[in-house]
Design a protein around this motif. Structure first.
Motif, mmCIF file in Angstrom:
data_model
loop_
_atom_site.group_PDB
_atom_site.id
_atom_site.type_symbol
_atom_site.label_atom_id
_atom_site.label_comp_id
_atom_site.label_asym_id
_atom_site.label_seq_id
_atom_site.Cartn_x
_atom_site.Cartn_y
_atom_site.Cartn_z
ATOM 1 N N TRP A 101 0.832 -1.209 0.000
ATOM 2 C CA TRP A 101 0.000 0.000 0.000
ATOM 3 C C TRP A 101 0.866 1.259 0.000
ATOM 4 O O TRP A 101 0.567 2.239 -0.675
ATOM 5 C CB TRP A 101 -0.901 -0.007 1.235
ATOM 6 N N LEU A 102 1.967 1.206 0.771
ATOM 7 C CA LEU A 102 2.780 2.404 0.983
ATOM 8 C C LEU A 102 3.566 2.803 -0.268
ATOM 9 O O LEU A 102 3.685 3.996 -0.574
ATOM 10 C CB LEU A 102 3.739 2.159 2.155
ATOM 11 N N LEU A 139 -6.427 12.898 -13.408
ATOM 12 C CA LEU A 139 -5.413 11.939 -12.951
ATOM 13 C C LEU A 139 -5.405 11.843 -11.431
ATOM 14 O O LEU A 139 -5.362 10.734 -10.874
ATOM 15 C CB LEU A 139 -4.031 12.359 -13.462
ATOM 16 N N VAL A 140 -5.449 12.986 -10.751
ATOM 17 C CA VAL A 140 -5.454 12.977 -9.281
ATOM 18 C C VAL A 140 -6.655 12.204 -8.753
ATOM 19 O O VAL A 140 -6.533 11.396 -7.822
ATOM 20 C CB VAL A 140 -5.445 14.421 -8.743
ATOM 21 N N ALA A 141 -7.828 12.432 -9.355
ATOM 22 C CA ALA A 141 -9.040 11.738 -8.897
ATOM 23 C C ALA A 141 -8.915 10.225 -9.070
ATOM 24 O O ALA A 141 -9.234 9.447 -8.155
ATOM 25 C CB ALA A 141 -10.254 12.266 -9.664
ATOM 26 N N VAL A 145 -8.802 7.493 -5.993
ATOM 27 C CA VAL A 145 -9.787 6.406 -5.947
ATOM 28 C C VAL A 145 -9.078 5.063 -5.910
ATOM 29 O O VAL A 145 -9.419 4.165 -5.133
ATOM 30 C CB VAL A 145 -10.740 6.488 -7.158
ATOM 31 N N GLY A 146 -8.050 4.915 -6.758
ATOM 32 C CA GLY A 146 -7.310 3.667 -6.778
ATOM 33 C C GLY A 146 -6.577 3.393 -5.485
ATOM 34 O O GLY A 146 -6.520 2.251 -5.020
ATOM 35 N N GLN A 147 -6.015 4.447 -4.888
ATOM 36 C CA GLN A 147 -5.208 4.263 -3.680
ATOM 37 C C GLN A 147 -6.054 3.968 -2.449
ATOM 38 O O GLN A 147 -5.704 3.097 -1.643
ATOM 39 C CB GLN A 147 -4.366 5.524 -3.427
ATOM 40 N N PHE A 148 -7.170 4.665 -2.288
ATOM 41 C CA PHE A 148 -7.921 4.545 -1.037
ATOM 42 C C PHE A 148 -9.163 3.658 -1.171
ATOM 43 O O PHE A 148 -9.358 2.740 -0.386
ATOM 44 C CB PHE A 148 -8.320 5.941 -0.540
ATOM 45 N N LEU A 154 -9.949 -4.185 -2.140
ATOM 46 C CA LEU A 154 -9.095 -5.353 -2.331
ATOM 47 C C LEU A 154 -8.717 -5.991 -1.004
ATOM 48 O O LEU A 154 -8.667 -7.223 -0.871
ATOM 49 C CB LEU A 154 -7.829 -4.953 -3.104
ATOM 50 N N ALA A 155 -8.445 -5.147 0.002
ATOM 51 C CA ALA A 155 -8.126 -5.679 1.330
ATOM 52 C C ALA A 155 -9.329 -6.415 1.909
ATOM 53 O O ALA A 155 -9.185 -7.469 2.547
ATOM 54 C CB ALA A 155 -7.696 -4.540 2.252
ATOM 55 N N TRP A 156 -10.535 -5.887 1.683
ATOM 56 C CA TRP A 156 -11.749 -6.541 2.174
ATOM 57 C C TRP A 156 -11.968 -7.881 1.481
ATOM 58 O O TRP A 156 -12.422 -8.855 2.083
ATOM 59 C CB TRP A 156 -12.947 -5.614 1.941
#
Length: 443
Positions: A101-102, A139-141, A145-148, A154-156
């Protein structure tokens, strides 16, 4: 000129440091012992923190001080450290879910702030911003969205959120885009291809996020379907006389074709995968180039186009019915010139030659494909010998070069670049076959 020298020097020093450290970590036990003894400094997660700090420092020096060259040097070093943390994680067995994640989070914190800065920095020659603010915030959006959101999902689902090839290539292109923008900022009037490269970053970022949710066994089929869609799109673009765009789409299809086989070997596939792959190859590397010959080939174009399509069909059928079962033809070796490379000969020639030479190149391409001359597979043999960082850099470089060609609309340069790439593959493919030294290989 000073800005170019700073970029070249910082890039060279950073690259040398990366290869020196990678080699030392693999070969010297003392280096691994040093890492283990100083995890507060050398742990992959610690390196992520350090490089993010360096990136913010470089951002400050570039945008809020007169020491812009120092800011570029610090940013370049921070970008090189993106490769170091992965080397340490794999070399010292320090891979962790937090690191998965990091690492991409720190990538985003490294390249997004300067990209936003350049979106609000005007080119003194044109008065326009160096990058489009609208594209930057798209791009920022997607990145956020992908990061958080996506990674939390995916973790769930208890699925790994590690970066895939789309994400790695996107990160390298974003780092390169920052340096490109710094050059444009220092050289008013320089050709600005920033928004074209930024558009590629947006597409790769979206693909990186979407493919994390796709079951591994469907990767190959999806890539084959994308290849098929590229072939259909190229036919439509050729009909509307958008030849450069039609060829760009075929090149995208070839990238999808390059990876679908590797994904099938790595993750498996479905029973329809081989058929889907063959249909996609026939459309993208058979019908689409043949239609280009018909449109641009003059009087005898139809004759040579039909010969070419028959050659591609024969090549694909022979591969499925005969070559796959041959014991004297190891995996990774083609019997005959592969159809994607044959398509490039036709497409490149269509941009730079008249009808007569186009017929000649089409005939040569067909003859090579139906021949029994052996060539090494680009993805399974040749690219495997290239270190991954170099491969990702080459991929990023290709996208930047294509953006430049599309910006300048230099069709002849595009055609020569395509033919040069075919010559490179033809040479490398034969060299690797000779290195493998297959018994019974034709002279």
């Amino acid at each position: 000129m000073e800005r170019i020298l700073v970029i070249m020097a910082s890039g060279a020093l950073g690259t040398l440091f990366f290869f020196w450290f990678s080699h030392s970590l693999k070969k010297k036990a003392s280096v691994r012992q040093f890492v283990d003894a100083h995890l507060w400094l050398m742990h992959p997660n610690a390196i992520c923190y350090w490089r993010t700090g360096f990136a913010f420092l470089g951002f400050f020096f570039y945008f809020y001080s007169p020491y812009q060259s120092l800011g570029i040097f610090i940013f370049t070093f921070a970008a090189i450290l993106d490769g170091i943390d992965g080397v340490v994680a794999r070399g010292c067995n320090l891979v962790s879910r937090l690191g998965e994640w990091l690492d991409p989070m720190c990538d985003k914190l490294t390249y997004l702030p300067p990209l936003v800065g350049f979106a609000y920095t005007a080119d003194s020659a044109t008065g326009l911003t160096i990058l489009s603010p609208k594209l930057i915030w798209i791009l920022v959006a997607i990145e956020l969205v992908g990061q958080f959101f996506a990674r939390r999902m995916l973790a769930w689902l208890n699925v790994s959120g590690a970066a895939n090839n789309f994400g790695k290539i996107k990160a390298i292109i974003c780092f390169a885009l920052v340096i490109l923008c710094a050059l444009i900022d220092a050289m008013p009037g320089m050709l600005n291809i920033g928004n074209g490269v930024l558009g590629a970053c947006i597409l790769l970022s979206a693909a990186s996020m979407i493919f994390k949710f796709v079951p591994n066994r469907l990767y190959a089929d999806i890539l084959s379907m994308l290849n098929f869609m590229c072939g259909v799109t190229s036919l439509i673009l050729t009909y509307h006389h958008c030849y450069a765009w039609a060829i760009c789409v075929i090149i995208m299809g070839q990238l999808f074709d390059l990876f679908d086989g590797r994904m099938a070997l790595k993750h498996g596939g479905t029973k329809y995968g081989p058929w889907l792959d063959d249909i996609a190859d026939f459309v993208s590397f058979g019908l689409a180039p043949a239609y280009m010959v018909i449109v641009r080939g003059g009087t005898f174009a139809m004759f040579f186009a039909v010969i070419y399509v028959v050659g591609v069909a024969y090549r694909l059928v022979r591969f499925v019915t005969k070559d796959k079962g041959r014991t004297d033809l190891p995996a990774g070796i083609f019997n005959g010139f592969p159809s994607p490379a044959g398509a490039l000969i036709v497409l490149g020639a269509s941009l730079i030659t008249g009808p007569a030479l186009l017929w000649f190149f089409t005939a040569v391409s067909t003859a090579l494909m139906v021949s029994n001359i052996r060539f090494a597979h680009l993805g399974r043999v040749i690219l495997k010998q290239i270190p991954k960082p170099i491969f990702f850099l080459i991929s990023a470089g290709i996208i930047v070069v294509l953006s430049y060609i599309l910006k300048t609309k230099d069709i002849h340069m595009f055609g020569y670049l395509i033919l040069a790439s075919v010559i490179f593959y033809l040479t490398a493919g034969r060299i690797w076959v000779q290195k493998i030294n297959i018994p019974g290989s034709p002279e």
